[in-house]
Scaffold this active site. Structure first.
Site, PDB file in Angstrom:
ATOM      1  N   TRP A   1      27.084  45.646  39.616  1.00 43.08           N
ATOM      2  CA  TRP A   1      25.958  44.779  39.970  1.00 43.08           C
ATOM      3  C   TRP A   1      26.222  43.304  39.716  1.00 43.08           C
ATOM      4  O   TRP A   1      25.401  42.464  40.062  1.00 43.08           O
ATOM      5  CB  TRP A   1      24.699  45.204  39.204  1.00 43.08           C
ATOM      6  N   ASN A   2      27.345  42.941  39.103  1.00 46.15           N
ATOM      7  CA  ASN A   2      27.466  41.540  38.684  1.00 46.15           C
ATOM      8  C   ASN A   2      27.813  40.594  39.831  1.00 46.15           C
ATOM      9  O   ASN A   2      27.413  39.444  39.809  1.00 46.15           O
ATOM     10  CB  ASN A   2      28.442  41.399  37.505  1.00 46.15           C
TER      11      ASN A   2
ATOM     12  N   LYS B   1      29.222  52.227  48.275  1.00 45.93           N
ATOM     13  CA  LYS B   1      28.073  52.623  47.428  1.00 45.93           C
ATOM     14  C   LYS B   1      27.868  51.475  46.444  1.00 45.93           C
ATOM     15  O   LYS B   1      28.597  51.342  45.464  1.00 45.93           O
ATOM     16  CB  LYS B   1      28.424  53.915  46.681  1.00 45.93           C
ATOM     17  N   PRO B   2      26.838  50.636  46.710  1.00 47.15           N
ATOM     18  CA  PRO B   2      26.617  49.511  45.793  1.00 47.15           C
ATOM     19  C   PRO B   2      25.872  49.976  44.543  1.00 47.15           C
ATOM     20  O   PRO B   2      25.372  51.103  44.503  1.00 47.15           O
ATOM     21  CB  PRO B   2      25.735  48.567  46.617  1.00 47.15           C
TER      22      PRO B   2
ATOM     23  N   SER C   1      32.457  50.197  34.961  1.00 40.84           N
ATOM     24  CA  SER C   1      32.788  50.352  33.543  1.00 40.84           C
ATOM     25  C   SER C   1      33.947  51.331  33.337  1.00 40.84           C
ATOM     26  O   SER C   1      34.252  52.147  34.214  1.00 40.84           O
ATOM     27  CB  SER C   1      31.556  50.859  32.796  1.00 40.84           C
TER      28      SER C   1
ATOM     29  N   GLU D   1      39.078  48.994  38.918  1.00 40.32           N
ATOM     30  CA  GLU D   1      38.942  47.646  38.337  1.00 40.32           C
ATOM     31  C   GLU D   1      37.845  47.763  37.293  1.00 40.32           C
ATOM     32  O   GLU D   1      36.667  47.838  37.626  1.00 40.32           O
ATOM     33  CB  GLU D   1      38.543  46.641  39.426  1.00 40.32           C
ATOM     34  N   LEU D   2      38.233  47.794  36.031  1.00 41.54           N
ATOM     35  CA  LEU D   2      37.268  48.168  34.993  1.00 41.54           C
ATOM     36  C   LEU D   2      36.949  46.996  34.065  1.00 41.54           C
ATOM     37  O   LEU D   2      37.144  45.852  34.422  1.00 41.54           O
ATOM     38  CB  LEU D   2      37.807  49.382  34.238  1.00 41.54           C
TER      39      LEU D   2
ATOM     40  N   CYS E   1      33.716  40.393  34.762  1.00 42.99           N
ATOM     41  CA  CYS E   1      34.725  41.264  34.138  1.00 42.99           C
ATOM     42  C   CYS E   1      35.778  40.443  33.412  1.00 42.99           C
ATOM     43  O   CYS E   1      36.299  40.852  32.386  1.00 42.99           O
ATOM     44  CB  CYS E   1      35.366  42.158  35.185  1.00 42.99           C
TER      45      CYS E   1
ATOM     46  N   GLU F   1      33.308  45.477  25.091  1.00 42.08           N
ATOM     47  CA  GLU F   1      32.923  44.515  26.118  1.00 42.08           C
ATOM     48  C   GLU F   1      31.470  44.105  25.877  1.00 42.08           C
ATOM     49  O   GLU F   1      30.612  44.964  25.651  1.00 42.08           O
ATOM     50  CB  GLU F   1      33.064  45.155  27.502  1.00 42.08           C
TER      51      GLU F   1
END
Ligand code: NAD
Length: 505
Positions: free
Chosen positions: A137-138, A161-162, A212, A233-234, A267, A364
């Site tokens: 969501w960022n 899929k957002p 995440s 991409e975490l 991130c 994080e």
């Protein structure tokens, strides 16, 4: 709210923005089926034809950018200036970048075999088929439509899929794609929760996930069942190191922007800072001076910080700051929700006297917090920077660029900036991604598009001889010849003078 929809609300005001239908497993199946049909037509188009359609799409995005800014600020709570400066700037630039460079990155490559000189060898890249993109969501556009661009240029169809918190901008952007003349259903957006994402992984030919670490591991497990490729991409816990010879004004400016941009929900945010003791107080003062000037408020105003996007994330930041204070940290600024504002606003926060017993230095944060720790020297800073399961980005500040480079090389991360921060993301030529628990695979650069392609090797016989020496039948003569050749090519000795130490191989 019906069972098959979910509400999207503004995190800044609490106002309801929309009811959005949840895509069921059956709808996901149909979406992928339609995408397959569209992909077959799309793959027939040349790179230039695809690029033209991308440019037409960019024009439509530009013509609709105020509406897009309304949607993104509404669903995220971020300042409008960040939508223009980050989301839209990135998207427009990335469209041009992939439109121009896809053909170069995916060009068939001639390979010169060291051994079988009678063969022509070519490595080619063909589309994978239907790529599923699952986003966070960022950055509701950059990490959905933005990631779709190289996949599309490589000849794939894409189903996105957002995040359920921020589906509106991506839904609108997908509508514009069809208006730009893209094949129907080439790019689709299927809103929903984790179930919808899982249904997508069950159908597509590749999955590109940003989110995440915990969800990334689930995605990889599920993808393993079907053995489809994954790009992950975490999260990150990016360290910034400030050495005593650094330009402290530049370092402080980079720190405040790099830690607080998008309220720290990036991130690659600067999440922890290690400063050599000789300049510690000078650096902290400079950071404080800058943080005190920041304005926080609704997205329509000229502010640096908006609201956070999710109540859960805000709760996480509160818990980490509480944990740090209980273990001896000091708040120099902020440290609480903004009492003047009713949405999910957390004040920009500066913490000192922090250490690695605290969650704020280990997990994080994804919020507007700058924890600054004093270190003896660069060695201690590197050790602490690497004392983390994450490895996304990092930064080091020093006037000695050579030393900066050596330190950057020893930081365990996918990218490290020297005298800069975060900027690597917009250098679309440069591969970006994590090591350790921060992910697998790269976005951007050659790797960022080849991951969306199947690599195939073509071997073409040049001379059309009736027979090859290694084909049947076996013979004594062939045996003797091979034994002699093995000795000649591979045994240390005079043969090496011709073939080098590796022999003919
Ligand atoms: P998240 O993992 O909670 O959700 C990400 C997406 O996964 C959402 O669309 C969600 O609906 C979906 N999802 C939920 N359950 C799923 C399942 N079982 N299988 C598949 N998908 C599922 O992450 P988030 O809170 O939306 O985003 C924040 C995280 O994203 C942070 O950790 C941040 O660091 C990371 N992030 C990483 C990058 C990067 O490039 N490395 C960029 C931006 C954000």
């Amino acid at each position: 709210m019906s069972e098959n929809t979910f509400e999207v609300r503004s995190p800044a005001t609490g106002d309801k923005l929309a009811d959005v239908p949840i895509a069921s497993a059956e709808e996901v199946r149909l979406a992928v089926e339609h995408a397959r049909a569209a992909q077959l037509r799309w793959a027939q188009k040349s790179f230039d034809e695809r690029a033209d359609l991308l440019y037409r799409y960019r024009d439509l995005l530009i013509d609709n950018q105020e509406k897009i800014a309304d949607l993104v600020t509404g669903e995220t709570g971020k300042p409008r200036s960040e939508v223009y400066g980050n989301e839209l700037f990135y998207l427009y630039d990335a469209i041009g970048f992939w439109a121009k460079n896809a053909a170069k990155y995916l060009k068939p490559e001639n390979i010169r075999p060291h051994l079988l000189k009678s063969k022509k060898v070519v490595s080619i890249y063909s589309p994978i088929g239907v790529v599923g993109i699952i986003g966070p969501w960022n950055f509701p556009l950059v990490l959905t439509i933005g990631d779709a661009l190289p996949a599309l240029m490589a000849g794939n169809a894409v189903v996105i899929k957002p995040s359920d918190l921020t589906p509106l901008a991506a839904l609108f952007a997908a509508e514009l794609a069809e208006k730009a003349g893209w094949p129907e259903k080439l790019l689709q957006v299927i809103p929903g929760y984790g179930d919808t994402a899982e249904a997508l992984i069950d159908r597509v030919d590749m999955i590109s996930f940003t989110g995440s670490v915990a969800t990334g591991k689930k995605v990889m497990r599920q993808a393993a069942e079907r053995l489809i490729p994954v790009a992950l991409e975490l999260g990150g816990k990016d360290a910034m190191i400030v050495l005593k010879d650094a330009d402290l004004d530049r370092a402080a400016g980079a720190c405040v922007w790099g830690a607080l941009m998008n309220s720290g929900q990036v991130c690659t945010s600067i999440e922890r800072v290690y400063v050599e003791e000789a300049v510690y107080y000078g650096f902290v003062d400079r950071v404080l001076e800058r943080v005190k000037k920041l304005r926080q408020g609704p997205s329509a105003e000229l502010v640096e910080l908006g609201s956070m996007t999710s109540a859960a994330q805000l709760g996480k930041v509160e818990a980490q700051v509480r944990d740090a204070l209980a273990k001896g940290a000091k708040v120099l600024h902020g440290g609480q929700r903004n009492p003047r504002l009713s949405g999910y606003y957390y004040e920009p926060t500066v913490l000192i006297d922090v250490d690695h017993r605290m969650d704020i230095m280990r997990d994080e944060t994804f919020g507007p917090v700058i924890p600054i720790m004093k270190v003896r020297d660069a060695e201690e800073a590197i050790r602490l920077a690497n004392d983390s399961p994450y490895g996304l980005d990092g930064s080091v500040f020093t006037r000695d660029r050579e030393r900066g480079r050596l330190i950057a090389e020893s930081i365990e991360a996918g990218s490290v900036c020297i005298n800069d921060g975060l900027v690597n993301f917009v250098i679309t030529e440069a591969p970006m991604g994590g090591i350790k628990e921060s992910g697998i695979g790269r976005r951007h650069g050659m790797e960022g598009i080849r991951k969306y392609a199947r690599q195939k090797t073509l071997v073409i016989d040049r001379f059309g001889m009736k027979n090859e020496p290694n084909w049947f039948p076996a013979s004594k003569f062939k045996n003797q010849a091979v034994r002699a050749a093995l000795r000649l090519f591979y045994r240390s000795g005079w043969g090496n003078k011709f073939f080098g130490r590796g022999g003919a191989g």
